[in-house]
Design a protein around this motif. Structure first.
Motif, PDB file in Angstrom:
ATOM      1  N   HIS A 104       0.821  -1.198   0.000  1.00 57.29           N
ATOM      2  CA  HIS A 104       0.000   0.000   0.000  1.00 57.29           C
ATOM      3  C   HIS A 104       0.865   1.261   0.000  1.00 57.29           C
ATOM      4  N   ARG A 106       1.988   5.149  -0.545  1.00 55.28           N
ATOM      5  CA  ARG A 106       1.273   6.393  -0.273  1.00 55.28           C
ATOM      6  C   ARG A 106       0.653   6.978  -1.557  1.00 55.28           C
ATOM      7  N   ALA A 109      -2.687   5.562  -2.205  1.00 52.46           N
ATOM      8  CA  ALA A 109      -3.695   6.147  -1.317  1.00 52.46           C
ATOM      9  C   ALA A 109      -4.164   7.496  -1.854  1.00 52.46           C
ATOM     10  N   SER A 112      -6.469   7.108  -4.783  1.00 53.28           N
ATOM     11  CA  SER A 112      -7.789   6.608  -4.412  1.00 53.28           C
ATOM     12  C   SER A 112      -8.753   7.723  -4.031  1.00 53.28           C
TER      13      SER A 112
END
Length: 219
Positions: A104, A106, A109, A112
Motif C-alpha cells: 500500500h 502512499r 492512497a 484513491s
C-alpha cells in the motif's frame, strides 16, 4: 498471506543477512545494516533492534559465541547464525522473491481520493510529481552506474528494481497527463462539473447508492 514466523519483524531478516557473513555483536550488526542501506530496503524500526535480537536468540536463530570488551566500553555479546537461522533466512527469501503480496504505497492512497481535487489542480500536482520523479530517476541511474563500477550487480539488484518501478510510474504518469490535458480522460467533464457546481452529478449519486446498498435489503 505470508507465512507466520516466530520473529516476523523484517529487521530479523536483515540481522540474519548480516550474520550469515560472520559473527558480530549487535553494534556491529547495526553499523553494517546502516552502511548497506538495509533500512531503505525494508520497513523496520530501529527502536525494536535489541528486542528482535533477544527474540531471535530465544528461538535459536542466532546464538551467543563469546563476550568481548573494548577499552572501557560495556561488554558486548557476539552472535552467530545457527542452522535454524540459516534455514529461516533461505525460506524467508524464497517467500519474498516468489510470492506477490498486497502493498500500500502512499501514492496509491492519494490516487484513491483523486476525485476530491479539481481536475486542473490534480493535473498540476501530477505534473509536479512527474518532474520530481524524473529528477530522482536521473539521480538513481547515475548512482547505480557509479556503484556498478565497484560493486557486483547481484548486490545492487534491489536498486535496479527501484529504478525500474520509478521508470514504470513515470511512463504511466505521462500517459495519464496526456489524457487529462487533452480532455480525453473518461468522465473528465463530470469530475469537473462536480467541483465547479458543488453538486454531485446524478450518475455519481446513483453509482454511490448502488455500491453502498445492503444486498439483503434490495429488491
Amino acid at each position: 498471506m505470508g507465512k507466520r514466523r516466530k520473529v516476523g519483524n523484517l529487521l530479523a531478516l536483515a540481522v540474519l543477512s548480516a550474520l550469515v557473513q560472520r559473527p558480530m555483536h549487535p553494534y556491529e550488526i547495526a553499523t553494517a545494516l546502516r552502511s548497506w542501506g538495509k533500512d531503505q530496503d525494508m520497513d523496520f524500526k530501529w527502536g525494536s533492534f535489541y528486542t528482535v535480537i533477544r527474540n531471535m536468540d530465544k528461538h535459536r536463530m542466532i546464538e551467543a559465541v563469546e563476550s568481548v570488551r573494548e577499552g572501557r566500553r560495556p561488554e558486548r555479546t557476539v552472535y552467530r547464525i545457527t542452522d535454524a537461522g540459516r534455514a529461516e533466512l533461505i525460506d524467508w527469501a524464497r517467500e519474498l522473491v516468489s510470492t506477490p503480496m498486497p502493498e500500500h504505497p502512499r501514492f496509491r492512497a492519494g490516487l484513491s481520493v483523486l476525485a476530491a481535487l479539481h481536475p486542473d489542480e490534480a493535473t498540476d500536482l501530477l505534473r509536479q510529481r512527474l518532474d520530481r520523479l524524473e529528477d530522482a530517476i536521473r539521480q538513481d541511474r547515475d548512482t547505480l552506474d557509479a556503484h556498478l563500477r565497484d560493486i557486483p550487480r547481484l548486490f545492487l539488484v534491489e536498486s535496479e528494481y527501484d529504478l525500474a518501478m520509478r521508470e514504470a510510474e513515470a511512463t504511466w504518469l505521462r500517459a495519464l497527463l496526456v489524457e487529462l490535458t487533452s480532455g480525453s480522460y473518461p468522465g473528465l467533464d463530470t469530475w469537473r462539473a462536480f467541483h465547479e457546481t458543488g453538486t454531485m452529478p446524478a450518475e455519481l449519486t446513483e453509482l454511490a447508492e448502488r455500491t453502498t446498498s445492503d444486498p439483503d435489503t434490495t429488491d
